[in-house]
Design a protein around this motif. Structure first.
Motif, mmCIF file in Angstrom:
data_model
loop_
_atom_site.group_PDB
_atom_site.id
_atom_site.type_symbol
_atom_site.label_atom_id
_atom_site.label_comp_id
_atom_site.label_asym_id
_atom_site.label_seq_id
_atom_site.Cartn_x
_atom_site.Cartn_y
_atom_site.Cartn_z
ATOM 1 N N UNK A 167 0.765 -1.244 -0.069
ATOM 2 C CA UNK A 167 -0.049 -0.034 0.159
ATOM 3 C C UNK A 167 0.877 1.369 -0.155
ATOM 4 N N UNK A 168 1.892 1.186 0.624
ATOM 5 C CA UNK A 168 2.957 2.258 0.753
ATOM 6 C C UNK A 168 4.083 2.055 0.103
ATOM 7 N N UNK A 169 5.014 2.767 -0.502
ATOM 8 C CA UNK A 169 6.355 2.568 -1.090
ATOM 9 C C UNK A 169 6.956 2.095 0.043
ATOM 10 N N UNK A 170 7.694 0.967 -0.294
ATOM 11 C CA UNK A 170 8.473 0.268 0.867
ATOM 12 C C UNK A 170 9.993 1.223 1.173
ATOM 13 N N UNK A 171 10.433 1.864 0.202
ATOM 14 C CA UNK A 171 11.941 2.264 0.129
ATOM 15 C C UNK A 171 13.126 0.922 0.011
ATOM 16 N N UNK A 172 12.378 -0.180 -0.124
ATOM 17 C CA UNK A 172 13.288 -1.173 -0.049
ATOM 18 C C UNK A 172 14.316 -1.231 -1.547
ATOM 19 N N UNK A 173 15.373 -1.816 -1.836
ATOM 20 C CA UNK A 173 16.093 -2.415 -2.742
ATOM 21 C C UNK A 173 15.176 -3.307 -3.443
ATOM 22 N N UNK A 174 14.910 -3.540 -4.751
ATOM 23 C CA UNK A 174 13.833 -4.568 -5.418
ATOM 24 C C UNK A 174 13.943 -5.971 -4.952
ATOM 25 N N UNK A 175 15.243 -6.459 -4.640
ATOM 26 C CA UNK A 175 15.423 -7.864 -4.499
ATOM 27 C C UNK A 175 14.752 -7.902 -2.788
ATOM 28 N N UNK A 176 15.045 -7.039 -1.878
ATOM 29 C CA UNK A 176 14.567 -7.179 -0.506
ATOM 30 C C UNK A 176 12.939 -7.125 -0.507
ATOM 31 N N UNK A 177 12.420 -6.344 -1.477
ATOM 32 C CA UNK A 177 10.818 -6.308 -1.611
ATOM 33 C C UNK A 177 10.498 -7.449 -2.381
ATOM 34 N N UNK A 178 11.044 -8.069 -3.162
ATOM 35 C CA UNK A 178 10.591 -9.570 -3.665
ATOM 36 C C UNK A 178 10.530 -10.611 -2.409
ATOM 37 N N UNK A 179 11.491 -10.437 -1.541
ATOM 38 C CA UNK A 179 11.376 -11.335 -0.622
ATOM 39 C C UNK A 179 10.650 -11.259 0.204
ATOM 40 N N UNK A 180 10.137 -9.764 0.676
ATOM 41 C CA UNK A 180 8.947 -9.634 1.331
ATOM 42 C C UNK A 180 7.486 -9.980 0.615
ATOM 43 N N UNK A 181 7.435 -9.868 -0.456
ATOM 44 C CA UNK A 181 6.441 -10.115 -1.279
ATOM 45 C C UNK A 181 6.128 -11.475 -1.665
ATOM 46 N N UNK A 182 7.284 -12.319 -1.789
ATOM 47 C CA UNK A 182 6.989 -13.619 -2.292
ATOM 48 C C UNK A 182 6.163 -14.507 -1.750
ATOM 49 N N UNK A 183 5.904 -14.552 -0.414
ATOM 50 C CA UNK A 183 5.016 -15.524 0.313
ATOM 51 C C UNK A 183 3.824 -14.764 0.639
ATOM 52 N N UNK A 184 3.388 -14.013 0.003
ATOM 53 C CA UNK A 184 2.131 -13.146 0.319
ATOM 54 C C UNK A 184 0.894 -13.928 0.438
ATOM 55 N N UNK A 185 0.458 -14.614 -0.639
ATOM 56 C CA UNK A 185 -0.720 -15.560 -0.762
ATOM 57 C C UNK A 185 -0.783 -16.607 0.093
ATOM 58 N N UNK A 186 -2.002 -16.993 0.637
ATOM 59 C CA UNK A 186 -2.086 -18.361 1.345
ATOM 60 C C UNK A 186 -1.960 -19.596 0.430
ATOM 61 N N UNK A 187 -1.462 -20.636 1.028
ATOM 62 C CA UNK A 187 -1.025 -21.724 0.348
ATOM 63 C C UNK A 187 -2.397 -22.133 -0.496
ATOM 64 N N UNK A 188 -2.320 -22.501 -1.825
ATOM 65 C CA UNK A 188 -3.570 -23.126 -2.729
ATOM 66 C C UNK A 188 -4.263 -24.171 -2.038
ATOM 67 N N UNK A 189 -3.820 -25.079 -1.327
ATOM 68 C CA UNK A 189 -4.365 -26.136 -0.782
ATOM 69 C C UNK A 189 -5.530 -25.867 0.173
ATOM 70 N N UNK A 190 -5.830 -24.476 0.538
ATOM 71 C CA UNK A 190 -6.828 -24.057 1.409
ATOM 72 C C UNK A 190 -8.047 -24.131 0.458
ATOM 73 N N UNK A 191 -8.012 -24.021 -0.890
ATOM 74 C CA UNK A 191 -9.163 -24.235 -1.882
ATOM 75 C C UNK A 191 -9.614 -25.639 -1.852
ATOM 76 N N UNK A 192 -8.833 -26.710 -1.414
ATOM 77 C CA UNK A 192 -9.275 -27.812 -1.636
ATOM 78 C C UNK A 192 -9.678 -28.653 -0.252
#
Length: 259
Positions: A167-192
């Protein structure tokens, strides 16, 4: 709690860390996995700032992490081209997270195979509609915009794809931001899942496909997809593309399914 407040207490010397207002990044009784992985990564690069470009990470989510913990990073081996580091977060005197980081210099390509664009077409994030995050974990509804993609998986298919950004710009370097973003969604097994119950990430192993990731207006296309679920566990693929469909991160995760 801003991203900067999350990482500012992490210093090159390691040791005890106290986070102020950590509840904004909590997922149940622990810090959100991407936030704790980011803290471990920042410890590594602040302790050893002269590293080659980041390439890959392996993170073990061992136990809950609260607002107070200790952190330590060390070099396991540093060769001419590749450096391998280990970071460890301890909470209550016990290991709560262990991470292994890989950094490597670029070389002249001897094999070229671009990652595929996402299929089916997810549309453009600018045209997407927001999801309802009112019942989402605290870290998600406090810190992220989450939008539907143009394609929608059937209810019984264990795939979740969403446009996500901070929601707000992080000010992180792009690699650090990807690490923060990479595990955002819930596991898809929740759907089944056949019965209601909690679901928890156990680990996360990922490769960065571009050492200088970029996107447009902060948007990333995130996907979790179960390759196999049985006996209380799911093997999940985690991928991130930028807003133009170029894949930036490829990962896999083991998830525990309770209930």
């Amino acid at each position: 709690m801003s991203v900067n407040n999350l990482i500012d207490p992490v210093t090159a010397s390691g040791g005890p860390v106290t986070l102020q207002n950590a509840e904004g990044w909590m997922q149940g009784r622990t810090l959100y996995g991407g936030a704790s992985a980011l803290i471990a990564y920042m410890s590594a690069i602040r302790t050893f700032p002269d590293l080659p470009p980041f390439r890959a990470g392996q993170v073990g989510f061992v136990a809950p992490i609260g607002a107070e913990f200790e952190i330590h990073s060390e070099i396991v081996r540093q060769g001419r081209n590749v450096a391998q580091l280990r970071s460890e977060i301890r909470s209550g005197g016990q290991v709560a997270l262990t991470a292994f980081w890989l950094f490597g210099t670029s070389r002249e390509a001897n094999a070229v195979h671009p990652a595929p664009y996402p299929q089916p077409d997810p549309g453009r994030p600018e045209d997407s509609l927001p999801t309802d995050t009112s019942r989402a974990p605290e870290f998600l509804k406090n810190n992220y915009d989450v939008h539907y993609t143009a394609d929608r998986a059937k209810a019984d298919v264990p795939i979740i794809r969403r446009w996500t950004r901070l929601k707000e710009p992080s000010g992180l370097d792009p690699v650090a931001e990807l690490i923060l973003m990479g595990d955002t969604l819930p596991p898809s097994a929740a759907r089944i899942m056949q019965r209601p119950g909690p679901i928890s990430s156990i680990n996360w192993s990922f490769n960065l496909l571009d050492p200088q990731p970029t996107t447009r207006d902060g948007w990333w296309l995130a996907e979790t997809a179960s390759d196999h679920a049985d006996q209380g566990y799911s093997s999940e693929r985690l991928r991130l593309w930028n807003a133009d469909g170029k894949q930036m991160l490829s990962g896999i995760q083991a998830v525990a399914i309770f209930g």
